[in-house]
Enzyme design. Structure first.
Site, PDB file in Angstrom:
ATOM      1  N   ASN A 198     -10.727   0.014   0.482  1.00 48.78           N
ATOM      2  CA  ASN A 198     -11.730  -0.429   1.442  1.00 48.78           C
ATOM      3  C   ASN A 198     -11.257  -0.365   2.887  1.00 48.78           C
ATOM      4  OD1 ASN A 198     -10.302  -2.698  -0.092  1.00 48.78           O
ATOM      5  ND2 ASN A 198     -10.779  -3.698   1.844  1.00 48.78           N
ATOM      6  N   TYR A 199      -9.930  -0.379   3.102  1.00 49.64           N
ATOM      7  CA  TYR A 199      -9.389  -0.493   4.465  1.00 49.64           C
ATOM      8  C   TYR A 199      -9.024   0.860   5.054  1.00 49.64           C
ATOM      9  CZ  TYR A 199      -8.605  -5.205   6.296  1.00 49.64           C
ATOM     10  OH  TYR A 199      -8.753  -6.428   6.874  1.00 49.64           O
ATOM     11  N   GLU A 200      -9.066   0.943   6.402  1.00 51.50           N
ATOM     12  CA  GLU A 200      -8.493   2.079   7.116  1.00 51.50           C
ATOM     13  C   GLU A 200      -7.341   1.590   7.984  1.00 51.50           C
ATOM     14  OE1 GLU A 200     -11.584   2.487   6.193  1.00 51.50           O
ATOM     15  OE2 GLU A 200     -11.544   4.577   5.567  1.00 51.50           O
ATOM     16  N   TYR A 201      -6.326   2.413   8.071  1.00 55.79           N
ATOM     17  CA  TYR A 201      -5.196   2.145   8.955  1.00 55.79           C
ATOM     18  C   TYR A 201      -4.952   3.390   9.802  1.00 55.79           C
ATOM     19  CZ  TYR A 201      -4.339  -1.682   5.696  1.00 55.79           C
ATOM     20  OH  TYR A 201      -4.475  -2.805   4.921  1.00 55.79           O
TER      21      TYR A 201
ATOM     22  N   ASP B 123      15.651   4.745  12.506  1.00 54.68           N
ATOM     23  CA  ASP B 123      17.023   5.236  12.351  1.00 54.68           C
ATOM     24  C   ASP B 123      17.460   5.668  13.748  1.00 54.68           C
ATOM     25  OD1 ASP B 123      19.343   6.601  11.850  1.00 54.68           O
ATOM     26  OD2 ASP B 123      18.512   7.839  10.238  1.00 54.68           O
TER      27      ASP B 123
ATOM     28  N   GLY C 209       4.179   1.706  -0.945  1.00 51.42           N
ATOM     29  CA  GLY C 209       5.005   1.880  -2.135  1.00 51.42           C
ATOM     30  C   GLY C 209       4.202   1.956  -3.416  1.00 51.42           C
TER      31      GLY C 209
ATOM     32  N   ASP D 250       0.805  -1.231   0.000  1.00 51.34           N
ATOM     33  CA  ASP D 250       0.000   0.000   0.000  1.00 51.34           C
ATOM     34  C   ASP D 250       0.833   1.273   0.000  1.00 51.34           C
ATOM     35  OD1 ASP D 250      -2.849  -0.914   0.178  1.00 51.34           O
ATOM     36  OD2 ASP D 250      -2.069  -1.930   1.937  1.00 51.34           O
TER      37      ASP D 250
ATOM     38  N   GLY E 143       0.718   8.869   2.647  1.00 51.90           N
ATOM     39  CA  GLY E 143       0.543  10.273   3.019  1.00 51.90           C
ATOM     40  C   GLY E 143      -0.534  10.924   2.168  1.00 51.90           C
TER      41      GLY E 143
HETATM   42 NI    NI Z   1      -7.530  -7.556   7.369  1.00 52.24          NI
END
Ligand code: NI
Length: 647
Positions: free
Chosen positions: A394-397, A455, A313, A311, A318
């Protein structure tokens, strides 16, 4: 556009809208870009770590440089540029062959439009009884290069899948169109393939989730009584304001001192994370960011086996960040930061309230009761929350960084949104690679992987990494009753040994230390990474999938710092055959002792679908913690103030 002085004060501040547009104008003029040139990414080219450290020590500000990725559709070619934005100078301009930059948002929408207008697709939809094509949602899934003709040099492709709403505000994922596969060439914006593998009826039951829709009798699930009536107000009140200060992108809270960044590809980034223990700010992390995500589906059915999305790359998270709303996404005394990204014309796009900052109570910090005297001391724990939420199809993160008063940090990804679905033929047996979630519909199982690039700079850039594995000792003279064990430390000396596996039952962890800085007990200053939510990669070793997302094959990678190594799958994972990113970085076998090291932690979740995940999934949090280990000489939260309202 005027640039606020505060937002220009540090070399790691995110680009301003003015800088985004100035960089695009500079490249357009210098390279003579044609009307079909598209701006994929315009982002800060962050100065080298040494230059930032020198600046903070009073040295000169490094030049503001901007990196641009451009797709010249007329040539079907990709370019990279670096611009010194203050003096409007193009420092470099090069064509990058054999790669495909991520799918742009305008391509996402364009692919949907051309599929909707395609007569072959329309005929396939009529065979399914659908004639109002305006209700169709056509999601351009990335083309994962597991088929012939999908190499980056073959063209620029997506593989859209179709879903059907019953009304404009309906959850269309409740009606997946099974067996209808399309391919779109994004350079020519033409549909190159429509494959109809046969009609599977559209599932009939709605799966809506608005307060009104859940009362509908056919909804799955249905709540005829509507929303609960017994939830009373719960207000977070901070009459004197929050305990943090935000000056531009510089955040200070409870001895923590850091900067907040934001990029089109990664979204939220933390910079220069340090802790002031009274003697000045001590460095912990130079830069922390999500470097990639991967969602491979487990279902070998033709509609589903190419769901192998990277998702970050392949799309850029952003770019897909939500504008957050007070009282909904975030509760209490909130401060927000906007996110600045670019559109494909090279104009700035401001995402208002992209990053939420607030404090939360987090239970108790510590407690002891002297049982002989009954005297008790207890302290509350408070945490600082820095978060953003992204919608990828469809997804939220939700991406949440937590800072605690005891010097520890936590990262959580909150998985929610709507699952990707499939339809089942009438009379089909229970799905072998998913779970029935409504009559005639299932959710295919899948995995979610995340890689966070840390880092590290624990008390400065010269760090080393130990793997610490608790080991039971053999029974015998030194172990009289068989209970003895010790924590065995293995120094990770070079990148060849830098790929490490978690051992959840053994409690293995990794420790980053600065051997040259000791606490008052003589222990090297360090932080340990507690691996949590480790899952094995189920992609077959050597498969195209495992090659493209090789970062998932180890839970930890350790590499030497390189300003240009930022992404676990490399700069251009879209349609890539793999090999870039971590395997290439680590393949250099650079030494890792008492040098500038970068940790890359992979964690994930096996999403074995439940009925309860439909129609919108309750938040599933996964992540890891970084806790001080020798950085202090005792409990750093001992000075948390006693609660003043115990009764
Ligand atoms: Ni899932």
């Amino acid at each position: 556009m005027p640039d606020a002085a505060a937002s220009r004060s540090h070399p790691l501040d995110p680009l301003t809208p003015g800088e985004v547009e100035a960089a695009a104008r500079a490249v357009t003029a210098s390279a003579g870009l044609g009307p079909l040139a598209r701006f994929v990414y315009i982002s800060l080219y962050e100065p080298a770590k040494a230059d930032v450290i020198a600046f903070e020590a009073g040295g000169p500000a490094p030049e503001r440089q901007v990196k641009l990725v451009i797709r010249e559709r007329a040539e079907r070619a990709s370019y990279e540029a670096v611009v010194a934005v203050d003096r409007v100078a193009v420092l470099s301009w090069r064509r990058v062959d054999g790669v495909q930059p991520p799918v742009m948002f305008e391509e996402f929408l364009g692919a949907e439009a051309v599929v909707r207008a395609d007569p072959r697709w329309q005929e396939a939809m009529r065979r399914r009884g659908v004639t109002d094509f305006s209700l169709c949602m056509i999601d351009p899934w990335s083309a994962p290069n597991v088929d012939p003709g999908m190499d980056p040099e073959d063209g620029r492709y997506v593989r859209p899948l179709t879903f059907v709403r019953s009304a404009p505000d309906d959850n269309g994922y409740a009606r997946p169109v099974e067996g209808l596969l399309t391919v779109v060439n994004l350079d020519t914006m033409t549909v190159t393939e429509v494959t109809d593998l046969g009609v599977v009826p559209l599932p009939e039951r709605p799966g809506n989730y608005s307060a009104e829709a859940i009362t509908a009798p056919g909804n799955i699930p249905a709540f005829p009584a509507g929303p609960r009536q017994d939830v009373r107000p719960l207000d977070i009140v901070q009459p004197d304001g929050p305990s943090f200060t935000l000056d531009g992108h510089h955040l200070r809270w409870q001895k923590w001192d850091l900067r907040i960044g934001f990029t089109a590809r990664e979204g939220l980034v933390l910079h220069r994370v340090g802790y002031d223990d009274g003697g000045g700010v001590r460095s912990v992390i130079h830069r922390a960011s999500l470097s990639e995500m991967f969602v491979p589906y487990a279902d070998p059915a033709p509609t589903h086996y190419r769901k192998l999305v990277l998702d970050e790359g392949e799309y850029g998270i952003g770019m897909l960040t939500n504008s957050l709303e007070l009282g909904c996404d975030c509760l209490g005394e909130i401060r927000y930061l906007d996110g600045v990204v670019n559109d494909n014309d090279g104009k700035a796009m401001v995402i208002p309230n992209a990053i939420c900052l607030h404090e939360e109570d987090s239970g108790i910090a510590w407690k002891h009761t002297d049982f002989r005297t009954g005297y008790a001391e207890v302290r509350r724990m408070r945490r600082m929350v820095i978060s953003s939420i992204v919608t990828v199809g469809n997804y939220e993160y939700g991406y949440f960084w937590y800072l605690y008063q005891d010097g520890s940090l936590e990262y959580q990804v909150k998985l929610t949104g709507v699952m990707s679905t499939g339809a089942l033929p009438p009379g089909a047996p229970a799905p072998a690679h998913g779970t029935l979630i409504a009559p005639g519909m299932y959710g295919p199982h899948h995995q979610h992987f995340f890689n966070v690039r840390l880092d590290m700079a624990v008390d400065g850039p010269a760090n080393r990494v130990y793997e610490v594995s608790p080991v039971a000792l053999p029974a015998g003279p030194g172990n009289p009753v068989g209970n003895a064990w010790r924590a065995e430390e293995t120094l990770i000396e070079s990148e060849a040994a830098g790929g490490r596996d978690a051992d959840p039952l053994g409690g293995r962890f990794w420790k980053v230390v600065n051997d040259g800085v000791r606490n008052e007990l003589g222990q090297p200053s360090g932080y340990k990474l507690l691996p949590e939510h480790s899952v094995a990669a189920f992609c077959h070793p050597g498969s195209p999938v495992a090659r493209r997302a090789a970062f998932i094959t180890r839970q930890l990678w350790v590499t030497a710092y390189d300003r240009d190594e930022l992404f676990a799958t490399g700069d251009y994972p879209n349609q890539s055959a793999g090999g870039g990113g971590l395997p290439a970085f680590a393949g250099q076998d650079r030494p890792l002792v008492d040098t500038d090291v970068v940790l890359w932690y992979t964690f994930g979740s096996n999403h074995v679908v439940r009925a309860e995940d439909w129609p919108v999934m309750p938040v599933m949090p996964i992540g890891f913690r970084l806790v001080p280990c020798g950085f202090f000489a005792g409990n750093p939260a001992l000075d948390n103030p006693p609660p003043d309202r115990c009764h």
